[in-house]
Write a protein that holds these residues in place. Sequence first.
Motif, PDB file in Angstrom:
ATOM      1  N   GLY A  32      31.597  27.705  29.192  1.00 45.41           N
ATOM      2  CA  GLY A  32      33.010  27.505  28.855  1.00 45.41           C
ATOM      3  C   GLY A  32      33.999  28.221  29.760  1.00 45.41           C
ATOM      4  N   ALA A  78      24.158  36.731  33.568  1.00 42.45           N
ATOM      5  CA  ALA A  78      23.592  38.014  33.143  1.00 42.45           C
ATOM      6  C   ALA A  78      22.141  37.843  32.704  1.00 42.45           C
ATOM      7  N   SER A 102      33.741  38.381  36.384  1.00 40.61           N
ATOM      8  CA  SER A 102      33.509  39.759  35.943  1.00 40.61           C
ATOM      9  C   SER A 102      32.247  39.841  35.097  1.00 40.61           C
ATOM     10  N   THR A 103      31.974  41.043  34.584  1.00 37.01           N
ATOM     11  CA  THR A 103      30.860  41.219  33.647  1.00 37.01           C
ATOM     12  C   THR A 103      31.004  40.245  32.470  1.00 37.01           C
ATOM     13  N   GLN A 104      32.216  40.126  31.956  1.00 38.83           N
ATOM     14  CA  GLN A 104      32.458  39.243  30.803  1.00 38.83           C
ATOM     15  C   GLN A 104      32.138  37.787  31.159  1.00 38.83           C
ATOM     16  N   ILE A 105      32.544  37.362  32.356  1.00 33.71           N
ATOM     17  CA  ILE A 105      32.286  35.982  32.787  1.00 33.71           C
ATOM     18  C   ILE A 105      30.779  35.786  32.983  1.00 33.71           C
ATOM     19  N   ARG A 108      28.450  34.528  30.324  1.00 27.53           N
ATOM     20  CA  ARG A 108      28.529  33.124  29.915  1.00 27.53           C
ATOM     21  C   ARG A 108      28.312  32.121  31.056  1.00 27.53           C
ATOM     22  N   MET A 191      36.589  39.327  41.669  1.00 29.27           N
ATOM     23  CA  MET A 191      37.494  38.447  40.934  1.00 29.27           C
ATOM     24  C   MET A 191      38.433  37.659  41.852  1.00 29.27           C
TER      25      MET A 191
END
Lengths: 289, 159
Positions: A32, A78, A102-105, A108, A191
Amino acid sequence: MTDTQYMAPQTLDEAVTAFAAGGEAARILAGGTDLLVQMGAGMVNPGVIVDVKKITELNSIEETADGGFVVGAAVAGAVLEEHPTFGKVWPGVLEGLNLIGSTQIQGRASLGGNLCNGSPAADGVPAMVAAGAVLTVQGPNGRRDIPVKDVPTGPGKTSLAPGEIAVCFTFPPRPAGSSDAYLRMIPRTEMDIAVVGVGVNLTMKDGVCTDASVGLGAVAPTVLLVEDAAKALIGSKLDAAALDAAAAACSAACNPIDDKRGTIAYRTKVAGVLLKRTAAIAAKRAAGV
Amino acid sequence: MAKLHISTTINGEPTEYLCAPDETMLDVLRNGLGLTGSKEGCGSGDCGACSITMDGRLVCACLVLAAEAEGSEIETIEGMADGEALHPLQQKFLEMAALQCGICTPGMLVAAKSLLEQNPNPTETEVRYWLAGNLCRCTGYDKIIRAVMDTAADMRGAA
Ligand SMILES: Cc1cc2nc3c(=O)[nH]c(=O)nc-3n(C[C@H](O)[C@H](O)[C@H](O)COP(=O)(O)OP(=O)(O)OC[C@H]3O[C@@H](n4cnc5c(N)ncnc54)[C@H](O)[C@@H]3O)c2cc1C
Ligand code: FES
Ligand code: FES
């Protein structure tokens, strides 16, 4: 405004049926990280969202008996990074995927989403092209295999037929002395969107390059397989003359846009520079240093 | 629009809610459930102010559909303190003044906690890269990075 529907089928057959029934307004949801941004910006208003993250085949990583890998199209960056062997055999493919966001991206973003979104600057794609990876898709007319290099057909466009879902990527087994690398040029260190991206896949024997493949991103409407660059490397010791020739082939393959991130002249020059740096990293890895 | 009925676990509590199929997890947390600790800085995955964990993975709540949370475990900033007892990272951020306006702080804390859970002894470079998706317009980052490094050292000492 059409009413959006959401479904998260457990099987690929259900997903194919729902996706085909949804027609043009249907969208597959993997991580997403492109789709939700596009929905938020009002660029896409899906009729049906088919979430494929509950389907085992799209979310597993398998090392085959011959040393190849099959990676589900929806596996997150990840998750692939945590796999015990994939990154040792295909460090370049993994670093391309892991450079995304980033780590967050990374929690997912998937290779399937990166490829199907169709950005010419997709960081996961050049190293997959260089790796000779093959995408398996399934649609209303059954299953077929497409080399990753033949999937992108233009910005935001792919060769998937209507209703086809990306299922998994197959990475071939590798001879001894093989490795790969991916480098991108961005104006910042994190980024940002690639100005140029280069994936190089090499096999070295006694200091001589016996096989090579080069994928080039962000410098043309699609990611490119640069066969002339590979030819310049094969049979050489990756000496200065061979690297110059391969770099020139990469620059010659460029057909970039001119934008605030990089002019045509800059992108064309950097494509050659990055080829040399990426080949050096892949060669070091292939030699086991 | 037909609403979906979702059963999930948020900060250890079984939670149910209704959501539109295209509603984000961030909107449901903030507007539906009153968990306004997660902030919306951009809504497009760039700033990290909405950081949460979903089944242990650090993600941006603005890029997750609320419908996807069915059967999953969500942790937000509201679950970080143990009652009145602050998490060591929260305590350290206060002591070291690692915040100014505070908008980025919940996301920074959730992201930093997730880092220390998987790497109790990060280098400064590792902390900076891990937090690269958490933007702060106030502090200039140094105090945040030092607070995370200091907390990591304290927690290793205490363990
Ligand atoms: C903050 C931020 C930073 C980013 N940085 C980068 C970057 O540095 N480099 C980069 O390349 N990208 C970047 N991206 C873009 C994005 O994260 C990547 O393209 C990512 O790989 C998309 O994967 P996904 O699983 O999230 O895809 P999704 O958003 O789920 O899907 C992307 C598209 O592909 C389609 N799709 C997904 N899976 C399938 C499937 N199995 N079959 C058929 N169609 C499918 C979807 O319908 C959608 O159109 C960034 C995005 C954000 C928000
Ligand atoms: S609000 Fe989600 S990343 Fe900015
Ligand atoms: S403290 Fe204001 S944005 Fe970080």
